[in-house]
Motif scaffolding. Structure first.
Motif, short mmCIF file in Angstrom:
data_model
loop_
_atom_site.label_atom_id
_atom_site.label_comp_id
_atom_site.label_asym_id
_atom_site.label_seq_id
_atom_site.Cartn_x
_atom_site.Cartn_y
_atom_site.Cartn_z
N LEU A 213 -3.65 0.88 -2.36
CA LEU A 213 -3.64 0.14 -1.11
C LEU A 213 -2.66 -1.02 -1.22
N ASN A 214 -1.89 -1.24 -0.15
CA ASN A 214 -1.04 -2.44 -0.11
C ASN A 214 -0.97 -2.92 1.33
N GLU A 215 -1.18 -4.21 1.50
CA GLU A 215 -1.14 -4.83 2.82
C GLU A 215 -1.99 -4.06 3.84
N GLY A 216 -3.18 -3.66 3.41
CA GLY A 216 -4.14 -3.06 4.33
C GLY A 216 -3.93 -1.60 4.63
N ARG A 217 -2.92 -0.97 3.99
CA ARG A 217 -2.68 0.44 4.25
C ARG A 217 -2.67 1.24 2.96
N ILE A 218 -3.01 2.54 3.08
CA ILE A 218 -2.94 3.41 1.92
C ILE A 218 -1.48 3.78 1.68
N VAL A 219 -0.99 3.47 0.47
CA VAL A 219 0.40 3.75 0.16
C VAL A 219 0.53 5.12 -0.48
N GLN A 220 -0.43 5.46 -1.33
CA GLN A 220 -0.41 6.78 -1.96
C GLN A 220 -1.81 7.12 -2.44
N SER A 221 -2.11 8.40 -2.40
CA SER A 221 -3.42 8.87 -2.85
C SER A 221 -3.18 10.09 -3.70
N GLY A 222 -3.74 10.12 -4.90
CA GLY A 222 -3.53 11.28 -5.76
C GLY A 222 -4.20 11.10 -7.10
N SER A 223 -4.08 12.12 -7.94
CA SER A 223 -4.68 12.03 -9.27
C SER A 223 -3.91 10.98 -10.07
N PRO A 224 -4.54 10.45 -11.13
CA PRO A 224 -3.83 9.46 -11.96
C PRO A 224 -2.47 9.96 -12.42
N HIS A 225 -2.36 11.26 -12.78
CA HIS A 225 -1.07 11.79 -13.21
C HIS A 225 -0.03 11.72 -12.10
N GLU A 226 -0.47 12.15 -10.91
CA GLU A 226 0.48 12.14 -9.77
C GLU A 226 0.97 10.73 -9.49
N ILE A 227 0.02 9.79 -9.48
CA ILE A 227 0.38 8.41 -9.15
C ILE A 227 1.37 7.87 -10.18
N TYR A 228 1.12 8.17 -11.45
CA TYR A 228 1.97 7.61 -12.49
C TYR A 228 3.30 8.35 -12.59
N ASP A 229 3.24 9.68 -12.53
CA ASP A 229 4.46 10.46 -12.76
C ASP A 229 5.28 10.69 -11.50
N ARG A 230 4.63 10.68 -10.33
CA ARG A 230 5.38 10.90 -9.09
C ARG A 230 5.04 9.83 -8.06
N PRO A 231 5.33 8.56 -8.38
CA PRO A 231 5.01 7.49 -7.43
C PRO A 231 5.78 7.68 -6.13
N ALA A 232 5.12 7.36 -5.01
CA ALA A 232 5.73 7.61 -3.71
C ALA A 232 6.90 6.68 -3.46
N ASP A 233 6.78 5.44 -3.94
CA ASP A 233 7.88 4.52 -3.68
C ASP A 233 7.95 3.44 -4.77
N ALA A 234 8.84 2.51 -4.59
CA ALA A 234 9.08 1.51 -5.62
C ALA A 234 7.85 0.62 -5.83
N PHE A 235 7.07 0.37 -4.75
CA PHE A 235 5.88 -0.46 -4.89
C PHE A 235 4.88 0.21 -5.84
N VAL A 236 4.61 1.50 -5.60
CA VAL A 236 3.66 2.23 -6.44
C VAL A 236 4.16 2.26 -7.88
N ALA A 237 5.46 2.57 -8.04
CA ALA A 237 6.03 2.67 -9.37
C ALA A 237 5.88 1.34 -10.12
N GLY A 238 6.09 0.24 -9.41
CA GLY A 238 6.02 -1.07 -10.04
C GLY A 238 4.61 -1.53 -10.28
N PHE A 239 3.66 -1.09 -9.42
CA PHE A 239 2.29 -1.58 -9.54
C PHE A 239 1.51 -0.82 -10.59
N VAL A 240 1.75 0.50 -10.68
CA VAL A 240 1.03 1.31 -11.66
C VAL A 240 1.94 1.56 -12.85
N GLY A 241 1.62 0.95 -13.97
CA GLY A 241 2.45 1.11 -15.14
C GLY A 241 3.64 0.18 -15.09
N ARG A 242 4.43 0.18 -16.19
CA ARG A 242 5.63 -0.63 -16.23
C ARG A 242 6.79 0.24 -15.77
#
Lengths: 351, 263
Positions: A213-242
């Motif tokens: 979630l960012n600024e009140g909206r769902i940015v991406q939804s998925g398994s931990p692997h998907e979120i980490y390995d295929r982040p939807a955008d730069a925000f997700v990539a920067g927020f989950v993991g380095r």
């Protein structure tokens, strides 16, 4: 829909704004299957606690529908929603003994005293607190209070379990152990669970599914692997993991230009001449020392700017080309060169 | 060293009048001497037998009882509303209310009461209820402070949220959670109220009717008579105050223990 496939918790286009502010959540659609553990992750102020309060009924949505086991509960008061809630500071009743705390939901449901005691004892056994049932909450450690709160939230067979930053008040050692405990107990009860956290490690290690979630909206939804390995955008990539996020310009079907230099990539299908972001995770970059030089493509000279030692790994910040990269490595030698494997380069959607 | 001397001197200064009262209450005769001559306990018997002192004692107890009851009946809902309100105006009003005992001396309150309640439409001057009403005005802020502070310390609203999510209705939350969780601060607040009410003189002296005079008001008269009698009557008031103080120390001690255990 049969009950087997019906989600235990369903939010359909739910919107809520705190009166007189911009804070809240907007257009949230989210299902939690029976027995599923969904972790809602996001920075502070992103609306994740609001989401929990909406499901529990402490606030009512401005728009949208909330269903529990298929029943529309949007207008129901909190006490009729049958959600087990664990609060950040546990909210144990200070004047009640441990077993009385756990039995409280049964007391207000007018369950007979005998059975209350028995069911509370069963729950306390599940959370591993047998023997402490006559203590007052003030005489328990943080982790023990957490277990009492869990037992109390589960004893009445709720439709969903909602956990609001349950581990944030614990010290680091207890936190990891308690994480496993929550997972074990949730599995044992096989209950649809929403866990709120701002801690990415917690989210990655606990979740069946992460909702970011960012600024009140769902940015991406998925398994931990998907979120980490295929982040939807730069925000997700920067927020989950380095993350190393690089601005890039497409040269041809397998080449891009970045601040560290020209990189060969896997075939990417982006338009030639377009600009975009690419992500390179620090642990995917290979490093080499003077004694053991790297060969092949995408090799750059590296100049160490900062070097932090964490025991098992090192986090090194290096200058390469005209840019900087964060690298995570187990190697102990001086870093003089680095190599970026093609498959480590991920293309992100423009933000 | 200097601080010790100051402290010691101050304690002596505090203790001397009390000690003299005690000595005087057991002295047979005390006229123009440093200490009284002869010893006796008959002053206490005299006070106990004195009809006006007996009535004043009963009146004081009645006023304390009414004041305490009213403080709970008014103060508890008020504290609850204050704790939950988001209204800035109400919060400002509360700050004024908290300052009331300082801003509104009992003397001023008493004159106000005399103006209002000596008229033919509201002829209640002299009734014990009016006396208690005044004491409520003077003591309620202390009760509110004690209870609201405890609500904040406990995080009462989260406890209520928890209770609600567990299925309780408003009445159950109040009876099962709010009241028992606040029992220490309610008791501590009441002891403050009782101690203030028992010792209150300024307001009571002006408002009390002849038959509803409270103990401190009657006590003043005693000092126009025999010294031993006056001392004995004062020691009784002192004992009452001491009971309240010890009670207060014990309950707040209990609260401190709970806090220490929670930390």
């Amino acid at each position: 829909m049969s009950s087997a496939t019906m989600p235990a918790v369903a939010l359909e286009r739910v919107t809520y704004r705190y009166p007189g502010t911009q804070a809240g959540v907007a257009d949230i659609t989210l299902d939690i299957a029976p027995g599923e553990l969904v972790v809602c992750l996001g920075p502070s102020g992103c609306g994740k606690t609001t989401l929990l309060r909406l499901i529990a009924g402490f606030v009512k949505p401005d728009a949208g529908v909330i269903r529990l086991n298929g029943e529309d509960v949007s207008a129901l008061p909190t006490r009729s929603r049958e959600c087990g809630v664990v609060f950040q500071a546990y909210a144990l009743f200070p004047h009640m003994r441990v077993w009385e705390n756990v039995a409280y939901p049964l007391r207000v449901r007018e369950v007979a005293a005998e059975e209350r005691r028995r069911r509370a004892a069963d729950m306390l056994e599940l959370v591993g607190l047998t023997g402490l049932s006559d203590r007052l909450p003030a005489h328990l450690s943080g982790g023990q209070q957490q277990r009492v709160a869990l037992a109390r939230a589960l004893v009445f067979g709720p439709r969903a379990l909602l956990l609001d930053e349950p581990l944030s008040a614990l010290d680091a050692g207890t936190r990891v152990a308690m994480r496993e405990e929550i997972r074990r107990i949730q599995r044992a009860q096989n209950i649809a669970t929403l866990l709120i956290t701002h801690d990415q490690d917690e989210a990655l290690s606990l979740a069946d599914r992460i909702v970011l979630l960012n600024e009140g909206r769902i940015v991406q939804s998925g398994s931990p692997h998907e979120i980490y390995d295929r982040p939807a955008d730069a925000f997700v990539a920067g927020f989950v993991g380095r993350a190393n996020l690089l601005d890039a310009r497409v040269i041809d079907a397998q080449t891009i230009d970045t601040s560290i230099g020209r990189l060969l990539t896997s075939p990417h299908g982006r338009a030639i001449g377009s600009t975009l972001h690419v992500l390179v995770r620090p642990e995917r970059i290979e490093v080499a020392s003077a004694a053991n030089a790297a060969t092949g493509e995408n090799v750059f000279a590296a100049h160490v700017l900062r070097d932090r030692f964490f025991g098992a790994t090192r986090q090194v910040e290096v200058a390469a080309g005209n840019g900087r990269l964060e690298i995570e490595t187990a190697m102990r030698d001086d870093v003089t060169q680095l190599r970026v494997p093609r498959e480590a380069i991920q293309f992100l959607n423009a933000q | 060293m200097f601080l010790r001397w100051v402290t010691a001197a101050y304690l002596v200064y505090l203790a001397v009048p009390i000690a003299l009262l005690l000595v005087g209450s057991f002295g047979e005769l005390w006229l123009n001497t440093l200490l009284p001559t002869g010893s006796t306990t008959h002053w206490y018997v005299d006070v106990a037998k004195d009809p006006s002192f007996r009535r004043a004692f009963a009146a004081s107890l009645a006023v304390v009882a009414i004041t305490c009851t009213a403080c709970v009946a008014i103060g508890l809902p008020l504290a609850y509303a204050l704790f939950h309100t988001e209204s800035r105006r109400l919060r400002a009003l509360v700050r004024v209310l908290y300052q009331l005992p300082v801003a509104l001396p009992p003397l001023v309150l008493a004159f106000g009461f005399i103006l209002v309640f000596s008229s033919d439409t509201l002829p209640w001057l002299g009734s014990i209820w009016l006396l208690a009403a005044g004491h409520v005005v003077l003591t309620l802020p202390y009760f509110l402070q004690a209870v609201v502070a405890d609500m904040q310390r406990l995080g009462l609203s989260v406890l209520e949220d928890a209770a609600e999510s567990l299925g309780s209705n408003g009445w159950q939350r109040f009876m099962h959670i709010v009241l028992p969780a606040l029992r220490h601060s309610i008791l501590a607040g009441l002891i403050i109220v009782a101690a203030l009410s028992i010792g209150e003189f300024q307001f009571s002296n002006l408002i009390a009717g002849f038959l509803s005079r409270t103990y401190p008001v009657v006590l003043l008269q005693a000092f126009y008579g025999a010294t031993g009698f006056a001392c004995a009557a004062t020691v009784i008031l002192l004992a009452l105050a001491l009971v309240a103080a010890v009670g207060g120390a014990l309950t707040s001690g209990g609260a401190m223990q709970m806090k220490a255990a929670a930390a």
